[in-house]
Motif scaffolding. Structure first.
Motif, PDB file in Angstrom:
ATOM      1  N   GLY A  41       0.790  -1.221   0.000  1.00 53.96           N
ATOM      2  CA  GLY A  41       0.000   0.000   0.000  1.00 53.96           C
ATOM      3  C   GLY A  41       0.823   1.271   0.000  1.00 53.96           C
ATOM      4  N   ALA A  42       2.136   1.165   0.157  1.00 52.41           N
ATOM      5  CA  ALA A  42       2.979   2.367   0.110  1.00 52.41           C
ATOM      6  C   ALA A  42       2.935   2.937  -1.297  1.00 52.41           C
ATOM      7  CB  ALA A  42       4.409   2.032   0.507  1.00 52.41           C
ATOM      8  N   ALA A  43       2.513   4.196  -1.402  1.00 59.31           N
ATOM      9  CA  ALA A  43       2.310   4.760  -2.732  1.00 59.31           C
ATOM     10  C   ALA A  43       2.945   6.136  -2.911  1.00 59.31           C
ATOM     11  CB  ALA A  43       0.806   4.863  -3.029  1.00 59.31           C
ATOM     12  N   ARG A  44       3.328   6.789  -1.814  1.00 57.66           N
ATOM     13  CA  ARG A  44       3.862   8.138  -1.957  1.00 57.66           C
ATOM     14  C   ARG A  44       5.216   8.255  -1.277  1.00 57.66           C
ATOM     15  NH1 ARG A  44       2.251  12.130  -4.582  1.00 57.66           N
ATOM     16  NH2 ARG A  44       2.829  14.279  -4.134  1.00 57.66           N
ATOM     17  N   VAL A  45       6.157   8.829  -2.001  1.00 59.46           N
ATOM     18  CA  VAL A  45       7.529   8.964  -1.529  1.00 59.46           C
ATOM     19  C   VAL A  45       7.881  10.439  -1.392  1.00 59.46           C
ATOM     20  CG1 VAL A  45       9.952   8.591  -2.131  1.00 59.46           C
ATOM     21  CG2 VAL A  45       8.288   6.796  -2.565  1.00 59.46           C
ATOM     22  N   ARG A  46       8.560  10.769  -0.322  1.00 53.97           N
ATOM     23  CA  ARG A  46       9.140  12.101  -0.180  1.00 53.97           C
ATOM     24  C   ARG A  46      10.651  11.955  -0.250  1.00 53.97           C
ATOM     25  NH1 ARG A  46       7.021  13.489   4.221  1.00 53.97           N
ATOM     26  NH2 ARG A  46       8.744  13.243   5.694  1.00 53.97           N
ATOM     27  N   LEU A  47      11.288  12.761  -1.074  1.00 53.22           N
ATOM     28  CA  LEU A  47      12.732  12.691  -1.201  1.00 53.22           C
ATOM     29  C   LEU A  47      13.392  13.278   0.032  1.00 53.22           C
ATOM     30  CD1 LEU A  47      13.316  13.667  -4.935  1.00 53.22           C
ATOM     31  CD2 LEU A  47      13.229  11.395  -3.917  1.00 53.22           C
ATOM     32  N   GLY A  48      14.271  12.486   0.631  1.00 55.97           N
ATOM     33  CA  GLY A  48      15.048  12.962   1.759  1.00 55.97           C
ATOM     34  C   GLY A  48      16.327  13.601   1.275  1.00 55.97           C
ATOM     35  N   VAL A  92      10.246   7.803   2.964  1.00 56.20           N
ATOM     36  CA  VAL A  92      11.212   8.874   2.740  1.00 56.20           C
ATOM     37  C   VAL A  92      12.489   8.213   2.231  1.00 56.20           C
ATOM     38  CG1 VAL A  92      12.557  10.743   3.760  1.00 56.20           C
ATOM     39  CG2 VAL A  92      10.216  10.320   4.552  1.00 56.20           C
ATOM     40  N   VAL A  93      12.964   8.661   1.076  1.00 56.60           N
ATOM     41  CA  VAL A  93      14.134   8.056   0.444  1.00 56.60           C
ATOM     42  C   VAL A  93      15.242   9.093   0.309  1.00 56.60           C
ATOM     43  CG1 VAL A  93      15.031   6.954  -1.636  1.00 56.60           C
ATOM     44  CG2 VAL A  93      12.736   6.399  -0.834  1.00 56.60           C
ATOM     45  N   GLY A  94      16.399   8.782   0.846  1.00 58.96           N
ATOM     46  CA  GLY A  94      17.579   9.628   0.709  1.00 58.96           C
ATOM     47  C   GLY A  94      18.762   8.785   0.277  1.00 58.96           C
ATOM     48  N   ALA A  95      19.924   9.409   0.142  1.00 57.08           N
ATOM     49  CA  ALA A  95      21.099   8.660  -0.314  1.00 57.08           C
ATOM     50  C   ALA A  95      22.378   9.367   0.114  1.00 57.08           C
ATOM     51  CB  ALA A  95      21.074   8.486  -1.828  1.00 57.08           C
ATOM     52  N   ARG A  96      23.411   8.554   0.343  1.00 60.30           N
ATOM     53  CA  ARG A  96      24.764   9.049   0.574  1.00 60.30           C
ATOM     54  C   ARG A  96      25.642   8.499  -0.540  1.00 60.30           C
ATOM     55  NH1 ARG A  96      23.303   6.561   4.892  1.00 60.30           N
ATOM     56  NH2 ARG A  96      24.999   5.027   4.738  1.00 60.30           N
ATOM     57  N   LEU A  97      26.399   9.381  -1.164  1.00 58.91           N
ATOM     58  CA  LEU A  97      27.180   9.005  -2.327  1.00 58.91           C
ATOM     59  C   LEU A  97      28.670   9.013  -2.022  1.00 58.91           C
ATOM     60  CD1 LEU A  97      25.320  11.245  -4.947  1.00 58.91           C
ATOM     61  CD2 LEU A  97      24.682   8.952  -4.155  1.00 58.91           C
ATOM     62  N   GLY A  98      29.360   8.038  -2.531  1.00 55.18           N
ATOM     63  CA  GLY A  98      30.810   8.002  -2.466  1.00 55.18           C
ATOM     64  C   GLY A  98      31.360   7.898  -3.878  1.00 55.18           C
ATOM     65  N   ILE A  99      32.305   8.758  -4.226  1.00 58.89           N
ATOM     66  CA  ILE A  99      32.821   8.821  -5.596  1.00 58.89           C
ATOM     67  C   ILE A  99      34.343   8.852  -5.547  1.00 58.89           C
ATOM     68  CG2 ILE A  99      32.858  10.155  -7.732  1.00 58.89           C
ATOM     69  CD1 ILE A  99      30.179  11.436  -6.688  1.00 58.89           C
ATOM     70  N   GLN A 100      34.955   7.923  -6.262  1.00 54.51           N
ATOM     71  CA  GLN A 100      36.411   7.884  -6.360  1.00 54.51           C
ATOM     72  C   GLN A 100      36.794   7.824  -7.834  1.00 54.51           C
ATOM     73  OE1 GLN A 100      38.534   8.141  -3.830  1.00 54.51           O
ATOM     74  NE2 GLN A 100      36.926   8.157  -2.276  1.00 54.51           N
ATOM     75  N   ALA A 101      37.580   8.803  -8.280  1.00 56.61           N
ATOM     76  CA  ALA A 101      38.050   8.843  -9.660  1.00 56.61           C
ATOM     77  C   ALA A 101      39.571   8.962  -9.654  1.00 56.61           C
ATOM     78  CB  ALA A 101      37.421  10.004 -10.418  1.00 56.61           C
ATOM     79  N   LYS A 102      40.210   8.223 -10.552  1.00 59.35           N
ATOM     80  CA  LYS A 102      41.667   8.237 -10.600  1.00 59.35           C
ATOM     81  C   LYS A 102      42.134   8.178 -12.048  1.00 59.35           C
ATOM     82  CE  LYS A 102      45.742   5.685  -8.976  1.00 59.35           C
ATOM     83  NZ  LYS A 102      46.208   4.477  -8.215  1.00 59.35           N
ATOM     84  N   ASP A 103      43.080   9.052 -12.374  1.00 58.55           N
ATOM     85  CA  ASP A 103      43.685   9.062 -13.701  1.00 58.55           C
ATOM     86  C   ASP A 103      45.145   8.638 -13.588  1.00 58.55           C
ATOM     87  OD1 ASP A 103      41.359   9.930 -14.785  1.00 58.55           O
ATOM     88  OD2 ASP A 103      41.998  11.991 -15.146  1.00 58.55           O
ATOM     89  N   VAL A 104      45.548   7.722 -14.444  1.00 62.49           N
ATOM     90  CA  VAL A 104      46.947   7.295 -14.511  1.00 62.49           C
ATOM     91  C   VAL A 104      47.447   7.589 -15.919  1.00 62.49           C
ATOM     92  CG1 VAL A 104      48.549   5.372 -14.347  1.00 62.49           C
ATOM     93  CG2 VAL A 104      46.599   5.504 -12.783  1.00 62.49           C
ATOM     94  N   GLU A 105      48.420   8.491 -16.020  1.00 62.00           N
ATOM     95  CA  GLU A 105      49.016   8.817 -17.307  1.00 62.00           C
ATOM     96  C   GLU A 105      50.125   7.817 -17.602  1.00 62.00           C
ATOM     97  OE1 GLU A 105      50.215  12.862 -17.313  1.00 62.00           O
ATOM     98  OE2 GLU A 105      48.176  13.645 -17.044  1.00 62.00           O
ATOM     99  N   GLN A 106      50.005   7.170 -18.745  1.00 66.53           N
ATOM    100  CA  GLN A 106      50.944   6.117 -19.116  1.00 66.53           C
ATOM    101  C   GLN A 106      51.435   6.341 -20.545  1.00 66.53           C
ATOM    102  OE1 GLN A 106      48.490   2.617 -18.480  1.00 66.53           O
ATOM    103  NE2 GLN A 106      49.235   2.363 -16.387  1.00 66.53           N
ATOM    104  N   PRO A 107      52.436   7.220 -20.719  1.00 73.00           N
ATOM    105  CA  PRO A 107      52.985   7.421 -22.073  1.00 73.00           C
ATOM    106  C   PRO A 107      53.530   6.104 -22.617  1.00 73.00           C
ATOM    107  CG  PRO A 107      53.760   9.103 -20.559  1.00 73.00           C
ATOM    108  CD  PRO A 107      53.107   8.044 -19.721  1.00 73.00           C
ATOM    109  N   ARG A 108      53.427   5.944 -23.904  1.00 75.68           N
ATOM    110  CA  ARG A 108      53.931   4.719 -24.521  1.00 75.68           C
ATOM    111  C   ARG A 108      54.641   5.058 -25.835  1.00 75.68           C
ATOM    112  NH1 ARG A 108      49.585   0.831 -27.249  1.00 75.68           N
ATOM    113  NH2 ARG A 108      48.239   1.085 -25.419  1.00 75.68           N
TER     114      ARG A 108
END
Length: 307
Positions: A41-48, A92-108
């Motif tokens: 019966g849950a029909a309505r969500v509030r964004l947390g 009530v729906v919320g979220a915690r985000l974790g983001i990891q980005a890494k660049d490796v320069e590899q001349p060839r």
């Protein structure tokens, strides 16, 4: 012996089909409970609150909140209210985000044709490998009870595994910096996939199957097939049970009884019967195995659907 029986059974089915008397096939459909235990019966969500707990912000929290609202409304079938709305909400729906980005320069070093000298020569070219990992930890709070449900979704990316970095024909260097998508683009794609996975967990699933019945011996078996053909599955259950009194270990009769029991909604009985067929055939009956797995899922059983 089992293989011979199967071959003869298939031959009989083909003969019956040729004269228009083949056993019927049953269409079954089961609605599965959502992976996340949302109250009926849950029909309505509030964004947390949606926050970036680890990593760059760059508008990612707002992106996830917007995508959540869009997908919950479109795919989940929920009405969505903003945090500022005073309308009552079931979740009530919320979220915690974790983001990891890494660049490796590899001349060839590569070999190329020098157009001036017409000779193959070595050149140093830049190379880039970009990796991204995201974690989206969604929090669902049931307003009526205060219960909290946590769901984690993860996605990862490595540019050398991305077909886009190899060009339209797949012949270009995957580490060419010009071909590697921007980190922001990648993060948004991964976060969008996390949202899709989460919304899919909230929505009830469905499993469908087409189950051909098998030739059933004796008058009661014939009556069972006829009852199944006209959609009277309760009567078919009774007729197949009568037929089994004379042949209690007939795998085909047991399978037919399992199938009509499943179609009649008697899932626990169907599960036991499919497993009985598995036992009698050494789990070599593929249709019985698939039926046991399917019915176990529909019945919410956590037990493996095997003998």
């Amino acid at each position: 012996m089992f293989r011979v029986t199967v071959v003869l059974g298939m031959a009989l089915v083909l003969i019956l089909a040729a004269v228009g008397c083949a056993p019927p096939a049953l269409a079954v459909r089961h609605r599965l409970a959502p992976d996340v235990p949302i109250p009926a019966g849950a029909a309505r969500v509030r964004l947390g609150e949606v926050t970036v707990a680890d990593g760059p912000a760059d508008g990612y929290a707002a992106f996830v909140a917007e995508r959540l609202a869009e997908r919950l409304d479109a795919s989940g079938g929920y009405g969505v209210a903003t945090r500022e709305a005073r309308e009552p909400a079931d979740l009530v729906v919320g979220a915690r985000l974790g983001i990891q980005a890494k660049d490796v320069e590899q001349p060839r070093t590569v070999r190329r044709l020098n157009p001036d000298t017409r000779q193959m020569e070595q050149f140093d070219v830049p190379g880039l490998v970009r990796t991204v990992e995201v974690l989206a930890a969604f929090d669902v709070r049931v307003v009526r009870t205060g219960r909290k449900i946590g769901v984690e979704t993860r996605r990862s990316y490595r540019s050398t595994d991305d077909p886009r970095t190899r060009g339209p024909l797949g012949l270009e260097r995957p580490d060419d910096p010009a071909n590697v998508p921007a980190a922001e683009t990648i993060v948004r794609e991964l976060l969008g996939a996390c949202v899709e996975e989460f919304v899919g967990m909230l929505a009830p699933g469905e499993v469908t199957a087409r189950i051909p019945l098998r030739p059933a011996p004796g008058p009661s078996g014939a009556k069972g097939l006829e009852a199944a053909r006209r959609g009277d599955y309760a009567a078919a259950v009774g007729h197949f049970k009568d037929a089994l009194k004379a042949k209690p270990d007939d795998a085909n009769l047991l399978f037919d009884l399992a199938a009509v029991s499943e179609r009649a909604g008697e899932l626990q009985a169907a599960l036991k019967l499919y497993r009985k067929v598995q036992e009698l055939t050494g789990d070599r009956d593929i249709a019985a195995h698939e039926g046991a797995v399917r019915v176990a899922r529909a019945a919410g059983s956590t037990d493996a659907a095997r003998p």
